[in-house]
Design a protein around this motif. Structure first.
Motif, PDB file in Angstrom:
ATOM      1  N   ILE A 133      68.028  38.869  37.503  1.00 48.06           N
ATOM      2  CA  ILE A 133      67.701  40.253  37.144  1.00 48.06           C
ATOM      3  C   ILE A 133      68.965  41.099  37.102  1.00 48.06           C
ATOM      4  O   ILE A 133      69.182  41.883  36.172  1.00 48.06           O
ATOM      5  CB  ILE A 133      66.681  40.825  38.135  1.00 48.06           C
ATOM      6  N   ASP A 134      69.829  40.944  38.109  1.00 50.54           N
ATOM      7  CA  ASP A 134      71.080  41.716  38.157  1.00 50.54           C
ATOM      8  C   ASP A 134      71.975  41.407  36.963  1.00 50.54           C
ATOM      9  O   ASP A 134      72.623  42.316  36.416  1.00 50.54           O
ATOM     10  CB  ASP A 134      71.833  41.414  39.449  1.00 50.54           C
ATOM     11  N   TRP A 135      72.020  40.142  36.535  1.00 56.49           N
ATOM     12  CA  TRP A 135      72.884  39.768  35.413  1.00 56.49           C
ATOM     13  C   TRP A 135      72.396  40.392  34.105  1.00 56.49           C
ATOM     14  O   TRP A 135      73.175  40.561  33.172  1.00 56.49           O
ATOM     15  CB  TRP A 135      72.957  38.250  35.279  1.00 56.49           C
ATOM     16  N   HIS A 136      71.121  40.724  34.043  1.00 59.42           N
ATOM     17  CA  HIS A 136      70.597  41.415  32.865  1.00 59.42           C
ATOM     18  C   HIS A 136      70.805  42.921  32.975  1.00 59.42           C
ATOM     19  O   HIS A 136      71.147  43.579  31.996  1.00 59.42           O
ATOM     20  CB  HIS A 136      69.107  41.117  32.686  1.00 59.42           C
ATOM     21  N   ARG A 137      70.605  43.464  34.139  1.00 63.12           N
ATOM     22  CA  ARG A 137      70.702  44.912  34.303  1.00 63.12           C
ATOM     23  C   ARG A 137      72.143  45.406  34.297  1.00 63.12           C
ATOM     24  O   ARG A 137      72.427  46.499  33.806  1.00 63.12           O
ATOM     25  CB  ARG A 137      70.015  45.319  35.606  1.00 63.12           C
ATOM     26  N   ALA A 138      73.044  44.614  34.843  1.00 63.26           N
ATOM     27  CA  ALA A 138      74.438  45.076  34.954  1.00 63.26           C
ATOM     28  C   ALA A 138      75.401  43.907  34.859  1.00 63.26           C
ATOM     29  O   ALA A 138      76.350  43.815  35.633  1.00 63.26           O
ATOM     30  CB  ALA A 138      74.643  45.823  36.277  1.00 63.26           C
ATOM     31  N   GLY A 139      75.182  43.014  33.915  1.00 58.34           N
ATOM     32  CA  GLY A 139      76.031  41.839  33.789  1.00 58.34           C
ATOM     33  C   GLY A 139      76.066  41.335  32.361  1.00 58.34           C
ATOM     34  O   GLY A 139      75.540  41.987  31.440  1.00 58.34           O
ATOM     35  N   GLY A 192      74.786  33.487  42.764  1.00 59.50           N
ATOM     36  CA  GLY A 192      73.811  34.207  43.571  1.00 59.50           C
ATOM     37  C   GLY A 192      73.047  33.245  44.450  1.00 59.50           C
ATOM     38  O   GLY A 192      72.843  32.083  44.094  1.00 59.50           O
ATOM     39  N   GLU A 234      64.343  35.149  40.839  1.00 61.82           N
ATOM     40  CA  GLU A 234      65.746  35.165  41.248  1.00 61.82           C
ATOM     41  C   GLU A 234      66.329  36.558  41.014  1.00 61.82           C
ATOM     42  O   GLU A 234      66.502  36.988  39.877  1.00 61.82           O
ATOM     43  CB  GLU A 234      66.551  34.121  40.471  1.00 61.82           C
ATOM     44  N   SER A 235      66.647  37.244  42.088  1.00 57.68           N
ATOM     45  CA  SER A 235      67.198  38.595  41.952  1.00 57.68           C
ATOM     46  C   SER A 235      68.538  38.585  41.227  1.00 57.68           C
ATOM     47  O   SER A 235      68.875  39.543  40.519  1.00 57.68           O
ATOM     48  CB  SER A 235      67.344  39.248  43.332  1.00 57.68           C
ATOM     49  N   ALA A 236      69.311  37.502  41.373  1.00 58.83           N
ATOM     50  CA  ALA A 236      70.604  37.422  40.696  1.00 58.83           C
ATOM     51  C   ALA A 236      70.432  37.457  39.180  1.00 58.83           C
ATOM     52  O   ALA A 236      71.208  38.112  38.472  1.00 58.83           O
ATOM     53  CB  ALA A 236      71.342  36.156  41.115  1.00 58.83           C
ATOM     54  N   HIS A 277      60.461  41.613  40.351  1.00 61.69           N
ATOM     55  CA  HIS A 277      61.065  40.545  41.140  1.00 61.69           C
ATOM     56  C   HIS A 277      60.000  39.980  42.070  1.00 61.69           C
ATOM     57  O   HIS A 277      59.447  40.700  42.902  1.00 61.69           O
ATOM     58  CB  HIS A 277      62.242  41.081  41.962  1.00 61.69           C
TER      59      HIS A 277
END
Length: 243
Positions: A113-119, A24, A109-111, A138
């Motif tokens: 957050i994304d890895w927790h929500r959908a990763g 990211g 880091e938005s990445a 964020h």
């Protein structure tokens, strides 16, 4: 940090090299999520930040704050701000404690957050993120501290390798006199500040006292290799407990 609960079939052999799972781009450069054997690791601009190999000190970041507040109970459940989502150990520890009121987690880091929500990191924090007390934000930590109005009862900050070993130059502002003043202003009277570090710092202990914090102390947390992790504990007006 305790080993992540990944099934054996999902993890490569322990002697395999690291495998990049995601990349990211954020305001401070590239952030990478990779798997190394059974572990997940976060790397920022080539600098190792954290992995899922342990988690004691990250969990203690939150449990020490709650214990200090328990010595001076208030009418309402205390609200906590966790600065830095990371691999999610501090968030999970907060969600596991029913005594917390609101649990705000701030991550720049938005990445991540994304890895927790959908990763892949969701395996560690899915239950915590489903907790209605949890609010994931964020943004920049120091900016948030300047903007907060109602205040928090606890600030649990893990955004660097430590006050003397910052990941980016911008983070130095958090540990400056102005940054510590913002931390103190964001705390309700009797609130506690706990700061995670990969090593101790007498300079930072002195700066906490100069900033008006009381009950300043440290707790060392042994790690498998190298020097112990360190938690800096301080309070706003009321003395905090330290080990």
């Amino acid at each position: 940090m305790a080993s992540a609960p990944f099934p054996d079939s999902a993890a490569p052999a322990l002697d395999d090299g690291p495998v990049v799972l995601a990349r990211g781009e954020g305001p401070y450069g590239e952030v990478v999520l990779r798997r190394h054997g059974a572990l997940l690791q976060i790397i920022a601009n080539g600098c190792f930040l954290m992995d899922t190999s342990d988690g004691r000190s990250e969990r203690l970041l939150v449990t020490e704050a709650f214990a200090a507040l328990a010595d001076h109970p208030s009418a309402a459940p205390p609200d906590v701000l966790i600065g830095g989502l990371g691999v999610g150990f501090s968030l999970a520890a907060a969600a596991a404690e029913p005594g917390w009121g609101g649990i705000t987690v701030l991550e720049r880091e938005s990445a991540v957050i994304d890895w927790h929500r959908a990763g892949p990191l969701g395996e560690l924090t899915a239950a915590a993120l489903a907790d209605p007390r949890v609010r994931l934000v964020h943004g920049d930590l120091l900016a948030h501290l300047h903007e907060v109005e109602a205040g928090y009862d606890a600030l649990c900050l893990d955004v660097d390798n430590g006050p003397d070993w910052t990941v980016t130059e911008d983070n130095e502002g958090l540990y400056s006199p102005a940054g510590l003043a913002a931390c103190r202003a964001a705390l309700r009277p009797g609130g506690v500040l706990v700061v995670w570090s990969a090593r101790g710092s007498e300079r930072f202990v002195k700066n906490l006292r100069k900033a008006g914090f009381t009950g300043v102390g440290t707790r060392e947390v042994p790690v498998a290799r190298g020097v112990p992790d360190v938690l800096f504990l301080a309070s706003h007006h009321l003395a905090s407990q330290s080990a």
